[in-house]
Write a protein that holds these residues in place. Structure first.
Motif, PDB file in Angstrom:
ATOM      1  N   ALA A  89     -36.789 -35.240 -25.780  1.00  7.66           N
ATOM      2  CA  ALA A  89     -35.485 -34.861 -25.223  1.00  7.66           C
ATOM      3  C   ALA A  89     -35.688 -33.674 -24.293  1.00  7.66           C
ATOM      4  O   ALA A  89     -36.074 -32.580 -24.737  1.00  7.66           O
ATOM      5  N   TYR A  90     -35.443 -33.886 -23.001  1.00  9.02           N
ATOM      6  CA  TYR A  90     -35.564 -32.808 -22.008  1.00  9.02           C
ATOM      7  C   TYR A  90     -34.211 -32.099 -21.900  1.00  9.02           C
ATOM      8  O   TYR A  90     -33.175 -32.739 -21.668  1.00  9.02           O
ATOM      9  N   LEU A  91     -34.259 -30.782 -22.061  1.00  7.15           N
ATOM     10  CA  LEU A  91     -33.032 -30.000 -22.024  1.00  7.15           C
ATOM     11  C   LEU A  91     -32.675 -29.658 -20.580  1.00  7.15           C
ATOM     12  O   LEU A  91     -33.506 -29.777 -19.663  1.00  7.15           O
ATOM     13  N   GLU A  92     -31.453 -29.263 -20.403  1.00  5.41           N
ATOM     14  CA  GLU A  92     -30.997 -28.886 -19.061  1.00  5.41           C
ATOM     15  C   GLU A  92     -31.735 -27.640 -18.593  1.00  5.41           C
ATOM     16  O   GLU A  92     -32.135 -26.781 -19.394  1.00  5.41           O
ATOM     17  N   GLN A  93     -31.926 -27.537 -17.290  1.00  3.85           N
ATOM     18  CA  GLN A  93     -32.713 -26.453 -16.714  1.00  3.85           C
ATOM     19  C   GLN A  93     -32.110 -25.091 -17.020  1.00  3.85           C
ATOM     20  O   GLN A  93     -32.830 -24.099 -17.187  1.00  3.85           O
ATOM     21  N   ALA A  94     -30.798 -25.017 -17.130  1.00  3.05           N
ATOM     22  CA  ALA A  94     -30.136 -23.727 -17.342  1.00  3.05           C
ATOM     23  C   ALA A  94     -30.179 -23.264 -18.792  1.00  3.05           C
ATOM     24  O   ALA A  94     -29.750 -22.144 -19.097  1.00  3.05           O
ATOM     25  N   GLU A 115     -37.877 -35.316 -37.749  1.00  6.55           N
ATOM     26  CA  GLU A 115     -38.438 -34.007 -37.401  1.00  6.55           C
ATOM     27  C   GLU A 115     -38.185 -33.750 -35.923  1.00  6.55           C
ATOM     28  O   GLU A 115     -38.202 -34.682 -35.103  1.00  6.55           O
ATOM     29  N   ALA A 116     -37.954 -32.493 -35.580  1.00  6.52           N
ATOM     30  CA  ALA A 116     -37.744 -32.093 -34.184  1.00  6.52           C
ATOM     31  C   ALA A 116     -38.532 -30.817 -33.927  1.00  6.52           C
ATOM     32  O   ALA A 116     -38.439 -29.857 -34.701  1.00  6.52           O
ATOM     33  N   ARG A 117     -39.320 -30.818 -32.853  1.00  4.82           N
ATOM     34  CA  ARG A 117     -40.164 -29.662 -32.515  1.00  4.82           C
ATOM     35  C   ARG A 117     -39.863 -29.215 -31.096  1.00  4.82           C
ATOM     36  O   ARG A 117     -39.960 -30.008 -30.155  1.00  4.82           O
ATOM     37  N   LEU A 118     -39.520 -27.949 -30.962  1.00  6.62           N
ATOM     38  CA  LEU A 118     -39.151 -27.385 -29.657  1.00  6.62           C
ATOM     39  C   LEU A 118     -40.397 -26.961 -28.891  1.00  6.62           C
ATOM     40  O   LEU A 118     -41.296 -26.307 -29.441  1.00  6.62           O
ATOM     41  N   ILE A 119     -40.449 -27.331 -27.624  1.00  6.81           N
ATOM     42  CA  ILE A 119     -41.486 -26.864 -26.696  1.00  6.81           C
ATOM     43  C   ILE A 119     -40.764 -26.121 -25.574  1.00  6.81           C
ATOM     44  O   ILE A 119     -40.041 -26.732 -24.773  1.00  6.81           O
ATOM     45  N   THR A 120     -40.942 -24.820 -25.530  1.00  6.62           N
ATOM     46  CA  THR A 120     -40.259 -24.032 -24.511  1.00  6.62           C
ATOM     47  C   THR A 120     -40.832 -24.319 -23.123  1.00  6.62           C
ATOM     48  O   THR A 120     -41.897 -24.946 -22.987  1.00  6.62           O
ATOM     49  N   ALA A 121     -40.115 -23.843 -22.092  1.00  2.25           N
ATOM     50  CA  ALA A 121     -40.575 -24.088 -20.719  1.00  2.25           C
ATOM     51  C   ALA A 121     -41.921 -23.435 -20.474  1.00  2.25           C
ATOM     52  O   ALA A 121     -42.805 -24.015 -19.818  1.00  2.25           O
ATOM     53  N   GLU A 122     -42.121 -22.228 -21.041  1.00  3.47           N
ATOM     54  CA  GLU A 122     -43.404 -21.536 -20.847  1.00  3.47           C
ATOM     55  C   GLU A 122     -44.532 -22.276 -21.560  1.00  3.47           C
ATOM     56  O   GLU A 122     -45.633 -22.451 -21.012  1.00  3.47           O
ATOM     57  N   ALA A 123     -44.270 -22.733 -22.794  1.00  2.00           N
ATOM     58  CA  ALA A 123     -45.300 -23.474 -23.530  1.00  2.00           C
ATOM     59  C   ALA A 123     -45.613 -24.794 -22.836  1.00  2.00           C
ATOM     60  O   ALA A 123     -46.774 -25.221 -22.770  1.00  2.00           O
ATOM     61  N   GLY A 124     -44.592 -25.452 -22.294  1.00  2.00           N
ATOM     62  CA  GLY A 124     -44.825 -26.692 -21.568  1.00  2.00           C
ATOM     63  C   GLY A 124     -45.665 -26.475 -20.330  1.00  2.00           C
ATOM     64  O   GLY A 124     -46.536 -27.291 -20.000  1.00  2.00           O
ATOM     65  N   MET A 125     -45.418 -25.363 -19.598  1.00  2.00           N
ATOM     66  CA  MET A 125     -46.217 -25.058 -18.413  1.00  2.00           C
ATOM     67  C   MET A 125     -47.666 -24.785 -18.784  1.00  2.00           C
ATOM     68  O   MET A 125     -48.593 -25.222 -18.092  1.00  2.00           O
ATOM     69  N   PRO A 145     -40.778 -24.931 -12.919  1.00  2.00           N
ATOM     70  CA  PRO A 145     -39.928 -26.105 -12.699  1.00  2.00           C
ATOM     71  C   PRO A 145     -39.741 -26.973 -13.938  1.00  2.00           C
ATOM     72  O   PRO A 145     -38.919 -27.894 -13.925  1.00  2.00           O
ATOM     73  N   LEU A 146     -40.502 -26.693 -14.991  1.00  2.00           N
ATOM     74  CA  LEU A 146     -40.423 -27.535 -16.183  1.00  2.00           C
ATOM     75  C   LEU A 146     -39.299 -27.058 -17.100  1.00  2.00           C
ATOM     76  O   LEU A 146     -39.184 -25.856 -17.366  1.00  2.00           O
ATOM     77  N   PRO A 147     -38.500 -27.974 -17.642  1.00  2.00           N
ATOM     78  CA  PRO A 147     -37.466 -27.575 -18.601  1.00  2.00           C
ATOM     79  C   PRO A 147     -38.038 -27.515 -20.008  1.00  2.00           C
ATOM     80  O   PRO A 147     -39.140 -28.015 -20.284  1.00  2.00           O
ATOM     81  N   ALA A 148     -37.290 -26.909 -20.899  1.00  2.00           N
ATOM     82  CA  ALA A 148     -37.662 -26.967 -22.319  1.00  2.00           C
ATOM     83  C   ALA A 148     -37.462 -28.392 -22.821  1.00  2.00           C
ATOM     84  O   ALA A 148     -36.623 -29.142 -22.325  1.00  2.00           O
TER      85      ALA A 148
END
Length: 326
Positions: A89-94, A115-125, A145-148
């Motif tokens: 699930a890609y979150l909105e950029q804002a 289960e749900a695991r969050l990947i922040t924009a910084e971790a994704g980059m 440019p990558l969203p969470a």
């Protein structure tokens, strides 16, 4: 007293019948033991012919048994694929980090999410940079440019259920898009289903082959003992009495073929284990050659014995109907 006399006689007659029934049962059991030993002795007297028949049965059993083991490995692989069936699930950029945590909790609270695991924009980059090896080039970007994103493991991995879950999760506030790729998983499931049907078809085909092998062998045995069968039939032997030694011979053939098949499968598994493991490790996978456990071995031996017994039953019944005392 006159009325008591028949009663006493009937009681004595009833007591007299019990030993006869018990003796009949003991005689029946003795005959079974004798026929079991006699059929085994006849096979031992002709070791080469018996071994060749058992080897033919073993060869007919090896292929379906080997495919059965392969399907067991495929079921383990299917369980691993179920664990890897995830949605992203890609979150909105804002959406910021705090808001991303709230959205993650909302997604985790859904009844279809395991289960749900969050990947922040910084971790994704960072993961993106490490995977492409472009740390220097991507570091020059002013904005990320990558969203969470949130990696979601569904409770039910059926393709229809996962698609419905993806549609429901897209309605959650803060979620921009939910992506899933089920095409490869569906193809693998179709291949597994094809493999199961192939094993059933080959098992039935080679099982029929075992019936034919044992039936032909027993038919020759019946023909070689035709005169003996005619003699015992003349003195009142029933078909069950005549059939019994041949049924035990078929069971011995089936059991011997099952043991040979088990030995060949075990030796083949040990012989192929090292190169198969090395090949799997070269692809970064942890795979071991499947082997028969005690339950699989028992099923193999029971099935081979039952097939041998059934083949003998069919052959003997068919040829006993053609034998008439002269």
């Amino acid at each position: 007293m006159r009325e008591a006399q028949p009663r006493h006689t009937s009681m004595r007659g009833a007591r007299g019948q019990r030993p006869r029934k018990g003796s009949q049962l003991r005689a029946w059991a003795r005959h079974h033991r004798a026929m079991c030993r006699d059929s085994a002795t006849r096979l031992i007297r002709h070791p080469l012919a018996s071994l060749l028949t058992m080897l033919a049965i073993a060869i007919a059993l090896i292929l379906p048994a080997g495919l059965w083991l392969t399907l067991d490995s495929a079921r383990l692989l299917d369980a691993e694929l179920d664990e890897s069936a995830t949605l992203t699930a890609y979150l909105e950029q804002a959406v910021g980090d705090a808001e991303a945590g709230r959205v993650t909790e909302a997604l985790r609270a859904h009844e279809g999410v395991a289960e749900a695991r969050l990947i922040t924009a910084e971790a994704g980059m960072r993961e993106f940079q490490e995977s492409l090896g472009l740390e220097d080039a991507l570091a020059r970007l002013e904005n990320n440019p990558l969203p969470a994103s949130v990696v979601i493991s569904p409770r039910d991995t059926a393709p229809e259920e996962v698609e419905q879950l993806a549609g429901a999760l897209e309605e959650v506030s803060g979620v921009d898009e939910v992506r899933l790729d089920l095409a490869w998983l569906e193809r693998l499931r179709r291949l597994a289903e094809l493999g199961q049907r192939l094993v059933l078809a080959l098992g039935g085909l080679f099982g029929l082959g075992v019936l034919l092998i044992v039936g032909n062998t027993i038919r020759l045995s019946v023909e070689s003992r035709r005169q003996e069968i005619e003699v015992v039939t003349l003195i009142g032997a029933t078909h069950a009495f005549v059939r019994r030694p041949f049924l035990y011979s078929g069971a011995w053939y089936g059991l011997g073929g099952g043991l040979l098949a088990w030995m060949l499968l075990s030796l083949g598994g040990h012989w192929l284990a090292s190169p198969v493991t090395a090949l799997a490790e070269s692809y970064g996978a942890d795979y071991r050659m499947p082997s028969l456990d005690w339950l699989g071995s028992a099923v193999l031996l029971f099935s081979s014995t039952l097939l041998g017994w059934s083949g003998a039953w069919v052959a003997v019944n068919r040829h006993l109907a053609d034998i008439r005392p002269r």
